[in-house]
Design a protein around this motif. Structure first.
Motif, mmCIF file in Angstrom:
data_model
loop_
_atom_site.group_PDB
_atom_site.id
_atom_site.type_symbol
_atom_site.label_atom_id
_atom_site.label_comp_id
_atom_site.label_asym_id
_atom_site.label_seq_id
_atom_site.Cartn_x
_atom_site.Cartn_y
_atom_site.Cartn_z
ATOM 1 N N ASP B 574 0.915 -1.202 -0.020
ATOM 2 C CA ASP B 574 0.104 0.048 -0.150
ATOM 3 C C ASP B 574 0.914 1.092 0.073
ATOM 4 O O ASP B 574 0.428 2.398 -0.595
ATOM 5 C CB ASP B 574 -0.889 0.095 1.129
ATOM 6 C CG ASP B 574 -2.337 -0.436 1.028
ATOM 7 O OD1 ASP B 574 -2.981 -0.636 1.916
ATOM 8 O OD2 ASP B 574 -2.528 -0.530 -0.079
ATOM 9 N N ILE B 575 2.061 1.086 0.890
ATOM 10 C CA ILE B 575 2.689 2.254 0.671
ATOM 11 C C ILE B 575 3.330 2.908 -0.393
ATOM 12 O O ILE B 575 3.172 4.006 -0.672
ATOM 13 C CB ILE B 575 4.009 1.924 1.919
ATOM 14 C CG1 ILE B 575 3.571 1.686 3.388
ATOM 15 C CG2 ILE B 575 4.963 3.336 2.141
ATOM 16 C CD1 ILE B 575 4.588 1.455 4.186
ATOM 17 N N THR B 576 3.620 1.843 -1.313
ATOM 18 C CA THR B 576 4.263 2.232 -2.557
ATOM 19 C C THR B 576 3.257 3.314 -3.265
ATOM 20 O O THR B 576 3.282 4.256 -3.999
ATOM 21 C CB THR B 576 4.699 1.334 -3.244
ATOM 22 O OG1 THR B 576 5.521 0.335 -2.329
ATOM 23 C CG2 THR B 576 5.738 1.702 -4.597
ATOM 24 N N ARG B 577 1.918 2.424 -3.432
ATOM 25 C CA ARG B 577 1.024 3.154 -3.968
ATOM 26 C C ARG B 577 0.620 4.456 -3.637
ATOM 27 O O ARG B 577 0.281 5.510 -4.226
ATOM 28 C CB ARG B 577 -0.292 2.446 -4.084
ATOM 29 C CG ARG B 577 -0.903 1.921 -5.369
ATOM 30 C CD ARG B 577 -1.753 0.897 -5.427
ATOM 31 N NE ARG B 577 -1.557 0.117 -4.344
ATOM 32 C CZ ARG B 577 -2.576 -0.400 -3.654
ATOM 33 N NH1 ARG B 577 -3.887 -0.336 -3.942
ATOM 34 N NH2 ARG B 577 -2.376 -1.435 -2.674
ATOM 35 N N ARG B 578 0.594 4.501 -2.274
ATOM 36 C CA ARG B 578 0.280 5.791 -1.521
ATOM 37 C C ARG B 578 1.034 7.024 -1.967
ATOM 38 O O ARG B 578 0.820 8.041 -2.106
ATOM 39 C CB ARG B 578 0.081 5.379 -0.066
ATOM 40 C CG ARG B 578 -0.381 6.494 0.758
ATOM 41 C CD ARG B 578 -1.991 6.186 0.933
ATOM 42 N NE ARG B 578 -2.554 7.321 1.591
ATOM 43 C CZ ARG B 578 -3.181 8.004 0.720
ATOM 44 N NH1 ARG B 578 -3.506 7.852 -0.691
ATOM 45 N NH2 ARG B 578 -3.743 9.233 1.020
ATOM 46 N N MET B 579 2.541 6.427 -1.730
ATOM 47 C CA MET B 579 3.631 7.521 -2.159
ATOM 48 C C MET B 579 3.296 7.965 -3.586
ATOM 49 O O MET B 579 3.492 9.214 -3.786
ATOM 50 C CB MET B 579 4.964 6.863 -1.783
ATOM 51 C CG MET B 579 5.213 6.660 -0.619
ATOM 52 S SD MET B 579 4.757 7.814 0.527
ATOM 53 C CE MET B 579 5.700 9.361 0.047
ATOM 54 N N LEU B 582 0.245 10.320 -3.785
ATOM 55 C CA LEU B 582 0.795 11.540 -3.078
ATOM 56 C C LEU B 582 1.531 12.521 -3.763
ATOM 57 O O LEU B 582 1.397 13.775 -3.821
ATOM 58 C CB LEU B 582 1.281 11.378 -1.563
ATOM 59 C CG LEU B 582 0.071 11.102 -0.569
ATOM 60 C CD1 LEU B 582 0.743 10.579 0.728
ATOM 61 C CD2 LEU B 582 -0.764 12.071 -0.073
ATOM 62 N N LYS B 583 2.682 11.904 -4.317
ATOM 63 C CA LYS B 583 3.782 12.677 -5.111
ATOM 64 C C LYS B 583 2.900 13.119 -6.221
ATOM 65 O O LYS B 583 3.340 14.333 -6.764
ATOM 66 C CB LYS B 583 4.608 11.753 -5.341
ATOM 67 C CG LYS B 583 5.593 11.346 -4.044
ATOM 68 C CD LYS B 583 7.030 11.166 -4.278
ATOM 69 C CE LYS B 583 7.509 10.011 -5.097
ATOM 70 N NZ LYS B 583 8.637 9.876 -4.704
#
Lengths: 403, 615
Positions: B574-579, B582-583
């Motif tokens: 999830d974190i990768t996708r979230r980043m 957001l970016k």
């Protein structure tokens, strides 16, 4: 922190879009062997010396036998140092939490339990949807009412959920967590208030509360889209979150992460962003690195990969220093403690928090508006800011990039 | 290549004619057949719209640029030179039609045997009638099931006063009776009245741009002769040229030694831009100046649109595409413009909506460019009463294209809006709905008459801006396609115009200001506010979206603040996708326009400003 996944469930909940599969029979021995092998390989590759937290997620990990859990833990202990005080958490579904089973897990080394206590349901579960492209350690959201349980497609009743939590608290006192969902279609403020009360009556010292998100491809999302179930207005969801915060804080809980509350005991590591408990690899002179990994999802493919190359990681990308800082910011602000100056310094020795966010700019404006705090303790959100963190992050990331 | 000798065609053996018709009645198909019969092109199945050379013309089945073709035909022992001048078949191009007609002595008026007389049949008839041309009525598509030539003949008699026995019934598709048409052209249309002994006087009725040879002008000689080496002058630009080449079109270019009075062909004389050979211009010999031919007008745009590249990095590409496309279309006016929201771009003027659509289509097809088209605006005028402004502008009446230029009521004695006289032909069952539509568009009825037992012709005076966006579509849709529409410029009328501003939390958004008639302001303001509410993302504070006239608020929407916006869980993959997400949001901050403290992403402007897609 090793996060072995047991990717099977007996049934799919109607809101679930996680990487989990419902199959008639599971070859437990094969899966166990792969979990063991993967744990060994990954620990070796990452060169981690000491493990402070192991998290069994999935799927429904409580469907695995205690023997499997034990085997994985042994492998971890053999490949790295697994101190006695390390957290070993297992997610459990009330329908697979008999006293004997839980005791078995305890004997295998589990010392924390996280139970999904879904409430109310009205509709049967849907067929499994296509796997998504990332592994998520899921904590099944729960609620405590039979009608809601049916709507969410859970396979247990409220009474069973209650019993499971009681059993768990007997075996793992002070180390049992319950998971609860809010914002269910058609849920009213009052219904949620009652839920919170029930949860308080039942819980141990840790509660995870998740706002239901209607994920594309799930049965529940389809029903809402069709109009068969009503979606909740934004304001109501905000109120529910506020209510949870107020009620739980009044009951002595610390709202330490966006969706997590704890009292008496310290905050378990498993919910806190990975960097907080040393999940980075020292490289050379004081440099650190973090990796972004993409796992193979489908169990059969995953098992083949583990057998042939030792692990089922599709790709590993080493993050650049800026990317690490961005992740630090994004994940760190999810906690009430935020990012300490010291923590920031590990990742950004040249530029302090003050240098980046103290100058006139987005962060300063957000502080003035009451969403953020930058002081001797570090950078963190106010309670109101935490609730709208995703609206603050693009500004902060933009400010960080410009520096 | 051998040059033809045109001296073998004396004036008496020449016939100059055009084919006029309503859209889709078979003008181009008839032209195809005439070319075949006279052996100008060989007869094959592939002859379809031979004279329509542009891809967009062939796809849409319309003629955009006039072409001519010289046909040779022997009738009763005499070799005739028949010059067919194909005309644009759309209301937007009536000026071009009128110039082409001035080179003719007669027309073939084609009417669909089933559809009968339509709005443009009427419009074109009057153009020919006023030019005192002979008219040969032809009823086409008699091969189709619903053909009713008798009914159409009666319509023609009633409306145009032409006896029914003069009508020729044909099927251009099948070739039935087409030869008879040719014979009538020779017998009924008089030869041109001109003399090769007179000084040169040539009408330019179209021009194209060839990359290797420069401008190729289509000309019709009203007197004298022209050949390579002659030194000529343009009556409009006063520029001088030396003729490189003359010839006829068959329909491809065929050089000749000379062109003589009464003949039609092309000329190449070292002109670099089509603006040097404008439609309606007169060319003559430097040593022998003549009175220019009457009726010349500079192209007058009727519809404007803002055109912006999708991204500013495409600006230069779009600039050169526009330059090249306008090489061949001197009736598009181009002014540089810029918008805070959309960056640098242009305000283009078109002869009409079709012209604009065709232009846009050509940009996409021939230059691979996608653009943002903003809603069209029309040229308003203001009669100034403020001495200061009059001095500043140098005159007391100004044209306003950009809302930012709108002078305040106190400085103005009168606002003016352009109007058109529209002709609608419709079956009578739709009269009620159409009248309502016209009233809704602030139109005033000028005439209404039955052209036969079923059909009515209505004439309305419309403010131009009420029809430039979607009037035609609305008319078609409420008449199930049966009603037709044509219009012509009808000058300016006084209008109660105001400038409507859009405010976000009290701050005006310059890009969204519009000039609008007072009666329509409230509805338009409300619509704009609603659209904005849907396209501006929620922020951490409430946003008041308002439409205002001066200080008076006429519409309002409120966009509530975010109270909760944080993802519940964020682990592992999830974190990768979230980043990433957001970016991407952080990146788009760069493109945000900040109005006060409200952040407005660029595509919100686009969605609000762009033309509604055709429904």
């Amino acid at each position: 922190a090793p996060c072995p996944q047991w990717p099977y469930c007996r049934k799919r909940c109607s809101y679930c879009n996680f990487n989990t599969y419902v199959v008639p029979a599971v070859d437990e021995a094969a899966v166990r062997a792969c979990l063991v092998r993967e744990a060994q390989t990954l620990l070796r590759l990452s060169q981690v010396h000491s493990v402070s937290s192991v998290f069994f997620g999935g799927g429904t990990p409580s469907l695995a036998s205690p023997g499997t859990v034990a085997a994985v833990l042994e492998a971890v202990a053999a490949a790295a140092h697994l101190p006695a005080g390390a957290e070993v958490t297992l997610e459990a579904n009330p329908s697979s939490t008999s006293a004997s089973r839980l005791a078995g897990f305890g004997a295998a080394g589990v010392n924390r339990l996280s139970i999904g206590v879904q409430v109310r349901g009205a509709l049967p579960a849907a067929a499994p949807t296509a796997p998504r492209d990332a592994v998520v350690t899921a904590l099944p959201p729960q609620s405590l009412d039979d009608a809601e349980l049916r709507m969410l497609g859970r396979e247990h009743t409220a009474a069973e959920a209650r019993k499971a939590v009681e059993t768990a608290r007997g075996l793992f006192p002070g180390r049992t967590s319950i998971d609860l969902l809010f914002g269910l279609p058609g849920q009213s403020r009052d219904a949620w208030a009652r839920q919170l009360e029930a949860a308080l009556g039942l819980c141990d010292d840790h509660i995870s509360l998740y706002q239901l998100t209607l994920e594309r491809g799930t049965a529940l999302a389809a029903q809402v889209r069709r109009g068969a179930l009503p979606a909740l207005p934004q304001d109501l969801l905000a109120d529910m979150y506020q209510m949870a915060h107020t009620v739980l804080v009044a009951a002595g809980f610390r709202h330490y992460e966006v969706s997590n509350f704890a009292r008496k005991v310290g905050c378990p590591r498993c919910y806190v962003p990975p960097w907080a408990h040393g999940r980075f690899v020292p490289r050379g002179e004081g440099g650190h690195s973090r990796e972004a990994r993409v796992q193979t999802l489908e169990p059969v493919a995953w098992m083949q990969e583990v057998q042939s190359q030792g692990h089922g990681t599709r790709s590993r990308v080493v993050l650049s220093p800026l990317e690490q800082l961005e992740e630090l910011l994004t994940l760190g602000l999810r906690t009430d403690e935020g990012i300490t100056h010291k923590r920031w310094g590990h990742f950004s020795p040249q530029l302090s928090l003050q240098a980046v966010f103290g100058a006139p700019g987005e962060a300063r404006a957000l502080q003035q508006q009451g969403w953020l705090v930058l002081d001797s303790g570090g950078l963190r959100c106010t309670w109101a800011g935490l609730a709208v963190l995703d609206s603050l992050l693009p500004d902060l990331l933009w400010q960080l990039q410009r520096v | 290549q051998e040059k033809l000798d045109m001296s073998t065609y004396p004036v008496e053996s020449i016939r100059n004619f055009s084919i006029i018709a309503h859209v889709d009645h078979g003008k181009s198909t008839l032209a195809d057949r005439l070319l075949e019969i006279t052996g100008t092109i060989s007869k094959t199945d592939r002859n379809k719209q031979v004279l329509d050379k542009l891809q967009v013309e062939r796809e849409r089945g319309i003629t955009v640029k006039a072409q001519s073709a010289s046909l040779f035909y022997n009738h009763e022992g005499i070799n005739y030179l028949l010059n067919l001048i194909d005309t644009p078949g759309h209301v937007d191009f009536s000026y071009e039609v009128s110039r082409s007609l001035s080179a003719c002595q007669g027309v073939i008026l084609v009417v669909d045997a089933n559809e009968g007389i339509q709005a443009q049949t009427v419009a074109n008839f009057y153009l020919a009638f006023e030019a005192q041309l002979s008219i040969i009525p032809v009823i086409n598509k008699i091969d189709l099931k619903n053909a009713d030539p008798e009914r159409v003949e009666k319509q023609i008699e009633k409306l145009f006063d032409i006896p029914t026995d003069e009508c020729i019934r044909i099927s251009a598709k099948q070739g039935t009776n087409v030869e008879k048409v040719l014979q009538q052209v020779i017998e009924k249309i008089p030869p041109p009245q001109c003399n090769t002994a007179d000084p040169l006087k040539a009408l330019v009725f179209d021009s194209t741009f060839d990359h290797y040879r420069g401008v190729v002008a289509n000309i019709a000689l009203f007197g004298g002769e022209i050949a390579k080496g002659h030194k000529i002058v343009s009556a409009h630009t006063k520029k001088r040229y030396e003729v490189n080449e003359v010839g006829i079109l068959t329909p491809d270019e065929q050089p000749t030694h000379k062109l003589y009075a009464g003949q039609v062909g092309y000329l190449i004389a070292g002109m670099k831009e089509v603006a040097e050979a404008q439609i309606g211009d007169t060319l003559f010999l430097c040593k022998q100046p003549v009175e220019p031919l009457p009726g010349f007008k500079s192209a007058k745009p009727m519809v404007f649109a803002g055109m912006y590249p999708i991204d500013q990095t495409e600006y230069n590409n779009l600039k050169s595409a526009l330059e090249r496309l306008t090489l061949n279309d001197s009736s598009v006016t181009v002014h540089r413009d810029s918008s805070l929201a959309l960056g640098a771009g242009w305000r283009l003027g078109f002869l009409g909506l079709l012209h604009m659509e065709v232009f846009n289509q050509r940009l996409e097809q021939e230059y691979d460019m996608s653009v943002i088209l903003t809603a069209p605006t029309v040229p308003y005028k203001a009669v100034l009463s403020s001495a200061k402004l009059i001095k500043e502008y140098g005159k007391d009446q100004i044209t306003i294209i950009n809302p930012a230029q709108f002078p305040d009521k106190l400085s103005v004695s009168e606002y003016l809006e352009p109007t058109v006289l529209g002709t609608i032909v419709t079956p009578h069952e739709y009269i009620g709905k159409i009248i309502t539509l016209c009233q809704d568009r602030r139109a005033v009825q000028k005439d209404m008459l039955y052209i036969d037992e079923n059909r009515v012709m209505l004439k309305y005076l419309f403010p131009l801006n009420e029809i430039v966006v979607d009037f035609y579509d609305a008319l078609k849709s409420l008449s199930s396609g049966y009603a037709s529409f044509d219009y012509e410029d009808a000058g300016y009328q006084s209008a109660d115009l105001i400038k409507m501003d859009i405010l976000l939390n009290g701050n005006p958004v310059e890009e969204l200001a519009t000039i609008i008639h007072n009666d329509k302001a409230h509805a338009a303001g409300k619509l704009l506010c609603e659209r904005l509410k849907e396209t501006i993302p929620r922020q951490l504070f409430e946003i008041a979206i308002q439409a205002a006239i001066g200080k008076k608020i006429i519409a309002r929407e409120t966009l509530k603040a975010y109270r909760k916006n944080v993802v519940a869980k964020c682990y592992g993959g999830d974190i990768t996708r979230r980043m990433k997400l957001l970016k991407r949001q952080a990146e788009s901050k760069r493109l945000m326009r900040k109005i006060g403290n409200v952040e407005v992403p660029r595509d919100a402007f686009i969605r609000v400003l762009k033309r509604e897609p055709d429904k």
